[in-house]
Design a protein around this motif. Structure first.
Motif, PDB file in Angstrom:
ATOM      1  N   ASP A   6       1.960   6.615  -6.664  1.00 29.44           N
ATOM      2  CA  ASP A   6       0.684   6.812  -7.337  1.00 29.44           C
ATOM      3  C   ASP A   6       0.512   5.811  -8.490  1.00 29.44           C
ATOM      4  O   ASP A   6       0.324   6.173  -9.637  1.00 29.44           O
ATOM      5  N   PHE A  62      -1.645   3.101  -8.731  1.00 26.15           N
ATOM      6  CA  PHE A  62      -2.887   2.359  -8.977  1.00 26.15           C
ATOM      7  C   PHE A  62      -3.473   2.761 -10.324  1.00 26.15           C
ATOM      8  O   PHE A  62      -3.952   3.878 -10.499  1.00 26.15           O
ATOM      9  N   MET A 109       2.523   1.706  -3.445  1.00 27.81           N
ATOM     10  CA  MET A 109       1.589   2.083  -4.497  1.00 27.81           C
ATOM     11  C   MET A 109       1.123   3.522  -4.325  1.00 27.81           C
ATOM     12  O   MET A 109       0.990   4.269  -5.293  1.00 27.81           O
ATOM     13  N   LEU A 115      -4.856  -6.163  -7.578  1.00 23.10           N
ATOM     14  CA  LEU A 115      -4.597  -4.781  -7.983  1.00 23.10           C
ATOM     15  C   LEU A 115      -3.182  -4.624  -8.505  1.00 23.10           C
ATOM     16  O   LEU A 115      -2.943  -3.935  -9.498  1.00 23.10           O
ATOM     17  N   GLY A 116      -2.266  -5.301  -7.823  1.00 18.84           N
ATOM     18  CA  GLY A 116      -0.867  -5.197  -8.228  1.00 18.84           C
ATOM     19  C   GLY A 116      -0.669  -5.693  -9.637  1.00 18.84           C
ATOM     20  O   GLY A 116      -0.023  -5.032 -10.460  1.00 18.84           O
ATOM     21  N   SER A 159      -2.382  -3.351 -12.210  1.00 18.77           N
ATOM     22  CA  SER A 159      -1.647  -2.102 -12.379  1.00 18.77           C
ATOM     23  C   SER A 159      -0.358  -2.339 -13.134  1.00 18.77           C
ATOM     24  O   SER A 159       0.026  -1.539 -14.005  1.00 18.77           O
ATOM     25  N   ILE A 182       0.832  -1.203   0.000  1.00 20.17           N
ATOM     26  CA  ILE A 182       0.000   0.000   0.000  1.00 20.17           C
ATOM     27  C   ILE A 182       0.861   1.245   0.000  1.00 20.17           C
ATOM     28  O   ILE A 182       0.653   2.188  -0.770  1.00 20.17           O
ATOM     29  N   MET A 186      -4.548  -7.180  -2.905  1.00 15.49           N
ATOM     30  CA  MET A 186      -3.216  -6.670  -3.222  1.00 15.49           C
ATOM     31  C   MET A 186      -2.680  -7.326  -4.488  1.00 15.49           C
ATOM     32  O   MET A 186      -2.212  -6.640  -5.413  1.00 15.49           O
ATOM     33  N   ILE A 193      -5.989   1.247 -13.462  1.00 13.85           N
ATOM     34  CA  ILE A 193      -6.780   0.139 -13.993  1.00 13.85           C
ATOM     35  C   ILE A 193      -7.286   0.558 -15.358  1.00 13.85           C
ATOM     36  O   ILE A 193      -7.922   1.598 -15.506  1.00 13.85           O
TER      37      ILE A 193
END
Lengths: 805, 144
Positions: free
Chosen positions: A617, A619, A613, A730-731, A734, A610, A727, A621
């Motif tokens: 900045d 993140f 990320m 999203l990881g 991204s 977190i 995590m 999608i």
């Protein structure tokens, strides 16, 4: 690889043979074989004397990790050659002595000589390396091998204590030294000492100079047993006497001296360096001398006397470093200090080596080293007594022995230090010579105590452990006799060393002070006229004798009976505190429950993720560039998710195993769908093997039961497990999106293109495993093997009653 | 009364044949790894599962007698072999673990590729077999 490299590594290479020699040739003492190694090396290093005496140096390079600037470069100049000769020369005598000291029938000679050779090789590495990192590696090797030597009689608690203490203190110093070296690298951009000295400009002007200096000095001071790190040295006396004689007269403790001498061109000329080294040296000198007087054990007296003498050499190096402040080699004052340091270094090795060996002989023949029980040995052991007398007289600074000469020069350096007129010395004018003088009185005093308490007085055989006390065998006397012969010869004809060893060593300590073809003036003689140094020596003898004669009176004082150094208490409390603290920390983390460990690891990973990320900045999608999902993939995914979610709710173990296995096989199926046959195969096999293992281990597993936990405890676990999933998702999304935006091509392209041409294989996965990333694979199987051996030993050597693994 | 022993004759007869097939396949995987799916890791796991299947079908005693292998030793030997291939390239003056390959003509087989990666892979194979077997056998033998 040059001959020099082989010479440095010879002790390590030949150490492999020692256990075999010990095992198969029982009739001959293993020491006789070992003796040849230092002897041949000594002769080899002797051949370099003409080179260094001519003012030349020798550099021999070998690439080790060139990409990091770490090369196995060996450098020979007067300074490193002097130490190499001491290490091998004294080493030869020590090995000879140990042949008679250690019984081939009862002692573990294989251990002893292997440690001894490791130590010798490590010391040679320290003094010959030009690269700071290589020097550091050898430095730590000396710490490890010396603590192995100290704990040679490992069944004694005191040996273990002494070994641990020396290890902790010297390794602490070693690590700070490594930090210091790193700072030097940041400043200078090279690890080569000669490279740094050749281009001092960036180092001298850097704000990092002072921290680097302090860190390097910590390393040197811990190794050389300088105040307040001197406490490990007396405890190291639990080692067999040959070890003490070797480590504490010529080698281990001199490594710190060597480092300070070697670093003088880098740091010398700074007020801080001058003050720290000189002050630490003098404090150590007086502290060691006073402590030595209070000891009752012969070797303990010698240990503190070593501490004191090292302090003296250190303070001389500090005083001599002022040469760099003035930047010329003409001033006789600081040149005298450096001459005295080098000269006393040699002298100390000779007389202290002999004295340790004599103490060993007394211990060996009488069974005790306590001066309260000894006495009257003069007529029984006349040769040992004579040797000890000469050695002690030299240490006390009596003419015409070599100790007298270096002591005079020491007084000279300390007295005229006031004339420098730099570094705010004016205000401290008197203190330095006075401290030096008082310390010398105590030196004289403990020398007298050793001699008169051991050899004169009444012989009391009832207090000794052995029945028939007699002179040592001739073989044991050879080594100390050779050293004492050196003491006398150097004392009478000091100038045989002047331009062969001392002057070249000075060029090593003070390079650049004089031009090529020029030489320092080294002329050592006995008679300087009735000057202040001579008065000081006379004063030392007078006051020392006076103190010894009144010993009956002051030995009743409580001061005399407080043998334990106050810093020992500091160390012991600190050590216990460390143990308690780490136990406390360990108990928090190591609960013994896999669940908790997973929780810590995952929670930390999530937090780190977190933070990273948000910080960058990152993140992102995006739904561009996505391929469609086939309908059967939906089915596969749903099955997988459902089976994973089902596991926590199952109450029957067999069912749980089957469902987990099911999920595993689904994953294998997904690998197949994505055309990764290697992964699918591995996954399938792992699943198979783990099912078999679970079946086998089934009978050992306890009954499955649900813990009733409160929601307050359950909630964080739920959050963490969901967090991990989020995590990872999203990881990867991204990463995919950002990679697409930035136009990254994966590393896989490289492998696809080069697998055939560079490694000759079509299976990229396997080529990566065995070739491109071979080292990773090697380490992985190493871990695998270690884990297997760990499991095996834990099961085999399980607790039996109160016995721990 | 004797404890009833389940009659697993069918299993034992089948396993005798199946195990040989698995063994053969695992060696194929090991050797073919460079150019098609397989390799030391997979081959090792498959060999281990072949041995395990034998252990499941027969009792521990008879298999240990038929295969008197010290698996802890196999781990060590495998590690030494893998390290050794790396050290050989070091002695020849290349960086540690540099691998080489070349093509040779053999009668009957024709062109064959030989690589130094193969001994390395065999080392890994041995460690994997050794580790899996050592762990599982220890757990099996342990009776508390």
């Amino acid at each position: 690889m040059s001959a020099l490299h082989f010479a440095t590594l010879t002790p390590f290479l030949l150490a492999i043979l020692i256990p075999f020699l010990f095992k198969y040739i029982k009739r001959i003492h293993t020491g006789w074989f070992v003796l040849f190694i230092p002897l041949i090396l000594f002769i080899y290093f002797l051949t370099f004397i003409p080179v260094t005496a001519a003012g030349e140096t020798l550099m021999s390079s070998m690439a080790w990790v060139p990409s990091l600037g770490i090369n196995f470069d060996l450098y020979i100049d007067g300074l490193s050659l002097l130490f190499a000769l001491l290490i091998t020369g004294i080493g030869t005598l020590i090995i000879l002595y140990s042949v008679y000291y250690l019984d081939k029938r009862t002692e573990k000679l294989n251990n002893f000589y292997v440690y001894m050779l490791l130590f010798m090789g490590a010391m040679l590495g320290v003094v010959l390396s030009d690269n700071l990192i290589v020097l550091y590696v050898f430095w730590e090797m000396t710490s490890i091998s010396s603590s192995l030597l100290i704990s040679y009689w490992y069944y004694r608690d005191k040996s273990i204590y002494g070994a641990q203490k020396s290890m902790y203190i010297t390794v602490f110093g070693g690590l700070s030294m490594l930090a210091g070296f790193s700072l030097i690298y940041i400043m200078a951009g090279t690890f080569s000492i000669q490279g740094i000295v050749a281009n001092l400009e960036p180092v001298v002007n850097s704000p990092l100079l002072l921290p680097a200096m302090i860190l390097v000095l910590l390393g040197a001071f811990t190794k050389s047993a300088q105040f307040p790190f001197h406490i490990w040295l007396p405890d190291a006396m639990e080692a067999p006497t040959p070890v003490s004689a070797y480590l504490h007269s010529a080698t281990m403790v001199k490594a710190g001296i060597y480092l300070v001498a070697r670093m003088t061109p880098v740091f010398g000329g700074n007020a801080e360096w001058f003050w720290i080294v000189t002050a630490a040296g003098l404090t150590t000198m007086i502290w060691g001398a006073v402590s030595a007087v209070r000891q009752k054990d012969l070797k303990a007296i010698l240990a503190f006397s070593t501490v004191s003498q090292l302090g003296m050499i250190m303070s001389l190096l500090g005083a001599g470093s002022a040469a760099y402040y003035f930047g010329d080699g003409d001033n006789a004052l600081y040149v005298t200090a450096i001459i005295a340091a080098v000269f006393h270094l040699i002298n100390h090795a000779t007389f202290k080596g002999a004295l340790f060996m004599a103490a060993g002989i007394i211990d060996h023949e009488t069974g005790t080293r306590d001066i309260r029980n000894l006495g009257g040995l003069l007529t029984i052991m006349p040769i040992t007594a004579t040797l000890s007398f000469i050695g002690l007289a030299s240490m006390a600074g009596l003419p015409p022995l070599n100790g007298f000469l270096s002591k005079e020069m020491f007084f000279n350096a300390m007295t005229y230090i006031t004339e420098y007129g730099i570094f705010g010395i004016e205000t401290w004018t008197v203190i330095l010579p006075v401290v030096a003088w008082i310390a010398s009185i105590f030196t004289f005093l403990y020398c007298a105590i050793i001699f008169f308490r051991t050899f004169t007085g009444k012989f009391r055989p009832e207090k000794l452990e052995t029945r028939h006390v007699h002179e040592a065998p001739i073989g044991m006397l050879v080594s100390p006799a050779i050293l004492i012969l050196l003491v006398v010869v150097i004392g009478l004809f000091p100038n045989i060393l002047a331009y062969s060893l001392i002057e070249p060593a000075m060029r090593g300590i003070l390079p650049g002070m004089i031009g090529a073809g020029e030489f320092f003036e080294v002329d050592i003689y006995h008679w300087h006229g009735f000057n202040i140094e001579l008065m000081m020596t006379i004063g030392v003898v007078l006051f020392g004798s006076l103190l010894y004669m009144t010993m009956q009176k002051w030995s009743k004082l409580p001061f005399y009976h407080r043998e334990n150094d106050v810093f020992n208490t500091v160390y012991d409390t600190g050590y216990e505190g460390l143990i308690k603290g780490s136990q406390f920390l360990t108990r928090i983390q190591m609960t013994g429950r896999l669940r908790d460990y997973l929780m810590y690891i995952c929670a930390f990973a999530i937090l780190l993720f977190i933070y990273t990320m948000l910080r960058f900045d990152a993140f992102v999608i995006s739904t561009e560039n996505l391929s469609g999902i086939d309908p059967y993939m939906w089915g596969l995914m749903l099955l997988l998710v459902a089976s994973v979610i089902a596991v926590p709710f199952i109450n029957n173990r067999i069912t749980a195993i089957i469902v987990t296995g099911f999920a595993g096989f689904l994953v294998a199926l997904m690998f197949t769908v994505f055309r990764a046959p290697d992964l699918a195969l591995t996954q399938l096999l792992i699943e198979t093997v783990s099912v078999i293992m679970l079946v086998l281990a089934f009978k050992h597993l306890p009954k499955l039961w649900k813990e009733k936990t409160r929601p307050m405890i359950k909630a964080p676990r739920l959050i963490i497990s969901i967090g991990v999933g989020v995590m990872v998702t999203l990881g990867s999304i991204s990463a995919f999106t950002l990679g697409g935006q930035a136009g990254y091509t994966g590393i896989s392209e490289f492998f696809t293109e080069n697998a055939k041409s560079l490694a000759g294989g079509y299976n990229i996965v396997n080529v990566i495993l065995v070739d491109f990333r071979g080292l990773d694979t090697l380490m992985e199987v190493l871990v695998l093997g270690l884990a297997a051996i760990g499991v095996v030993s834990m099961i085999k050597l399980r607790f039996k009653g109160s016995e721990d693994v | 009364m004797k404890p009833i022993r389940p009659n697993d004759m069918m299993l034992q007869v089948t396993i005798r044949i199946v195990a040989i097939i698995i063994f053969a396949f695992s060696f194929y995987l090991l050797l073919a790894g460079h150019n098609s799916p397989g390799g030391g890791f997979i081959g090792g796991l498959m060999t281990a599962s072949a041995i395990l299947v034998l252990y499941l079908a027969f009792d521990v005693k008879s298999i240990s007698k038929a295969l008197p292998i010290n698996f802890e030793m196999v781990i060590g030997l495998g590690l030494l072999l893998a390290l050794g291939t790396g050290i050989v390239s070091m002695i020849l003056g290349f960086p540690f673990l540099t691998q080489f390959f070349d093509y040779f003509q053999f009668p009957v087989y024709g062109e064959v590729e030989l690589t130094t990666a193969l001994p390395f892979d065999i080392g890994i194979y041995m460690v994997v077999v050794g580790a899996v077997m050592a762990i599982i056998l220890r757990i099996e033998e342990d009776d508390i």
